[in-house]
Design a protein around this motif. Sequence first.
Motif, PDB file in Angstrom:
ATOM      1  N   ALA A 104      49.048  74.219  39.708  1.00  0.00           N
ATOM      2  CA  ALA A 104      50.053  75.071  39.054  1.00  0.00           C
ATOM      3  C   ALA A 104      49.818  76.550  39.330  1.00  0.00           C
ATOM      4  O   ALA A 104      50.550  77.399  38.813  1.00  0.00           O
ATOM      5  N   GLY A 105      48.805  76.866  40.149  1.00  0.00           N
ATOM      6  CA  GLY A 105      48.548  78.259  40.516  1.00  0.00           C
ATOM      7  C   GLY A 105      47.941  79.095  39.416  1.00  0.00           C
ATOM      8  O   GLY A 105      48.111  80.313  39.401  1.00  0.00           O
ATOM      9  N   ARG A 106      47.203  78.456  38.492  1.00  0.00           N
ATOM     10  CA  ARG A 106      46.652  79.185  37.354  1.00  0.00           C
ATOM     11  C   ARG A 106      45.442  80.033  37.706  1.00  0.00           C
ATOM     12  O   ARG A 106      45.005  80.848  36.890  1.00  0.00           O
ATOM     13  N   LEU A 107      44.882  79.849  38.896  1.00  0.00           N
ATOM     14  CA  LEU A 107      43.792  80.702  39.365  1.00  0.00           C
ATOM     15  C   LEU A 107      44.084  81.059  40.811  1.00  0.00           C
ATOM     16  O   LEU A 107      43.571  80.445  41.733  1.00  0.00           O
ATOM     17  N   PRO A 108      44.943  82.058  41.023  1.00  0.00           N
ATOM     18  CA  PRO A 108      45.393  82.409  42.371  1.00  0.00           C
ATOM     19  C   PRO A 108      44.238  82.638  43.342  1.00  0.00           C
ATOM     20  O   PRO A 108      43.231  83.254  42.999  1.00  0.00           O
ATOM     21  N   GLY A 109      44.415  82.100  44.537  1.00  0.00           N
ATOM     22  CA  GLY A 109      43.414  82.272  45.574  1.00  0.00           C
ATOM     23  C   GLY A 109      42.327  81.221  45.580  1.00  0.00           C
ATOM     24  O   GLY A 109      41.441  81.258  46.441  1.00  0.00           O
ATOM     25  N   VAL A 110      42.381  80.284  44.646  1.00  0.00           N
ATOM     26  CA  VAL A 110      41.352  79.245  44.554  1.00  0.00           C
ATOM     27  C   VAL A 110      41.995  77.890  44.847  1.00  0.00           C
ATOM     28  O   VAL A 110      42.991  77.523  44.216  1.00  0.00           O
ATOM     29  N   ASP A 111      41.409  77.160  45.785  1.00  0.00           N
ATOM     30  CA  ASP A 111      41.941  75.837  46.122  1.00  0.00           C
ATOM     31  C   ASP A 111      41.101  74.748  45.457  1.00  0.00           C
ATOM     32  O   ASP A 111      40.151  75.024  44.718  1.00  0.00           O
ATOM     33  N   GLN A 112      41.452  73.504  45.752  1.00  0.00           N
ATOM     34  CA  GLN A 112      40.782  72.373  45.119  1.00  0.00           C
ATOM     35  C   GLN A 112      39.294  72.320  45.474  1.00  0.00           C
ATOM     36  O   GLN A 112      38.460  71.972  44.626  1.00  0.00           O
ATOM     37  N   THR A 113      38.958  72.668  46.697  1.00  0.00           N
ATOM     38  CA  THR A 113      37.558  72.626  47.122  1.00  0.00           C
ATOM     39  C   THR A 113      36.734  73.655  46.361  1.00  0.00           C
ATOM     40  O   THR A 113      35.633  73.361  45.877  1.00  0.00           O
ATOM     41  N   ALA A 114      37.261  74.862  46.253  1.00  0.00           N
ATOM     42  CA  ALA A 114      36.552  75.911  45.522  1.00  0.00           C
ATOM     43  C   ALA A 114      36.421  75.551  44.050  1.00  0.00           C
ATOM     44  O   ALA A 114      35.386  75.827  43.419  1.00  0.00           O
ATOM     45  N   PHE A 115      37.453  74.922  43.483  1.00  0.00           N
ATOM     46  CA  PHE A 115      37.358  74.487  42.093  1.00  0.00           C
ATOM     47  C   PHE A 115      36.261  73.441  41.922  1.00  0.00           C
ATOM     48  O   PHE A 115      35.539  73.434  40.924  1.00  0.00           O
ATOM     49  N   GLY A 116      36.126  72.541  42.896  1.00  0.00           N
ATOM     50  CA  GLY A 116      35.050  71.559  42.845  1.00  0.00           C
ATOM     51  C   GLY A 116      33.684  72.229  42.799  1.00  0.00           C
ATOM     52  O   GLY A 116      32.788  71.777  42.077  1.00  0.00           O
ATOM     53  N   ASP A 117      33.523  73.310  43.557  1.00  0.00           N
ATOM     54  CA  ASP A 117      32.263  74.063  43.519  1.00  0.00           C
ATOM     55  C   ASP A 117      32.036  74.664  42.137  1.00  0.00           C
ATOM     56  O   ASP A 117      30.911  74.649  41.619  1.00  0.00           O
ATOM     57  N   LEU A 118      33.088  75.214  41.546  1.00  0.00           N
ATOM     58  CA  LEU A 118      32.976  75.795  40.205  1.00  0.00           C
ATOM     59  C   LEU A 118      32.537  74.742  39.201  1.00  0.00           C
ATOM     60  O   LEU A 118      31.652  74.982  38.367  1.00  0.00           O
ATOM     61  N   LEU A 119      33.159  73.569  39.257  1.00  0.00           N
ATOM     62  CA  LEU A 119      32.803  72.510  38.319  1.00  0.00           C
ATOM     63  C   LEU A 119      31.364  72.064  38.523  1.00  0.00           C
ATOM     64  O   LEU A 119      30.639  71.794  37.556  1.00  0.00           O
ATOM     65  N   PHE A 120      30.913  72.044  39.762  1.00  0.00           N
ATOM     66  CA  PHE A 120      29.518  71.666  40.055  1.00  0.00           C
ATOM     67  C   PHE A 120      28.565  72.687  39.437  1.00  0.00           C
ATOM     68  O   PHE A 120      27.559  72.310  38.826  1.00  0.00           O
ATOM     69  N   TYR A 121      28.859  73.964  39.584  1.00  0.00           N
ATOM     70  CA  TYR A 121      28.043  75.011  38.970  1.00  0.00           C
ATOM     71  C   TYR A 121      27.980  74.806  37.455  1.00  0.00           C
ATOM     72  O   TYR A 121      26.917  74.888  36.835  1.00  0.00           O
TER      73      TYR A 121
END
Length: 306
Positions: A52-69
């Motif tokens: 839904a574009g709630r964090l512009p500039g971040v794709d699914q892969t980058a979100f996966g990294d965030l969740l891992f952190y």
Amino acid sequence: MTILHQVDPIAFSLPAFELFGRQFHPQVHWYGIMYLIAFLSAWWLGRSRIRAGRLPGVDQTAFGDLLFYCMFGVVLGGRVGYVLFYAFGDFLADPTMLLRPWEGGMSFHGGLLGVLVAAWLWARQKGLHFFDVMDFGAPLVPLGLGFGRIGNWIGGELWGRTTDVSWAVVFPHSLPQPFWSMDGEALRAAHASGVLDAFARHPSQLYQAFLEGVALFALVWVYSMKPRARYAVSGMFAVGYGVFRFLVEFVREPDPQLGYLAFGWLTMGQILSVPLILLGVFLFWKSRTAPVLQPRIDAPAPAKGR
């Protein structure tokens, strides 16, 4: 009539094996499964917010990294927070207890600090504003908190104060010493006779599962559906959780090593919730002049004519 809590905290056992001359009998506890479900719910909800574009500039892969952190942050911070806030004396006597989380003891407030540090490191790496990341992630947290409280319920831990309400629960681990040696059948007989009713307690784990899980999720998710100024969604989460936790502490049994800290009712959970409420109020105030992060969804490439 009260309810006797008799739920096996072990979901299933794995085949035994020998390693380095020692026998191991691995068991999977429901509490661990609840942690896994919590992370999966955050992953599923987060992917929908990324789409839904709630964090512009971040794709699914980058979100996966965030969740891992954040997974590491919540586990490490939760354990360290419990030791510092609730069992510091035990830690001084035996520092290795920090490395034995399977013995019990995780703190939400410590886990929150761990997540904040992890998210800050990730945001700095990606060149994003820290509170844009926090506002994105806040709606992903409550369901995980709810699953964690269900894990507490299954484990028969973190029970409430004694009560005579009709839905009161007798938790075997909370009973006085004479009852500890009873097997399941003897406990059921004692419960049927009414002997255990005097020890029945509020099922505060379920209260928290509803308030911190379902209610807080609905509050923060609905609030975040409309574009909000920076800091506002994080503020809503902080105030909502702080208020719900402060209230439920009135029916939750305080940790035995701490007891009530003042006035015959003030608990450590309430003391730790007050700064969170104040932080939420401050974030709401700060959001008045902050920019609104608009969702951005990349438009698909136009179809070529034939």
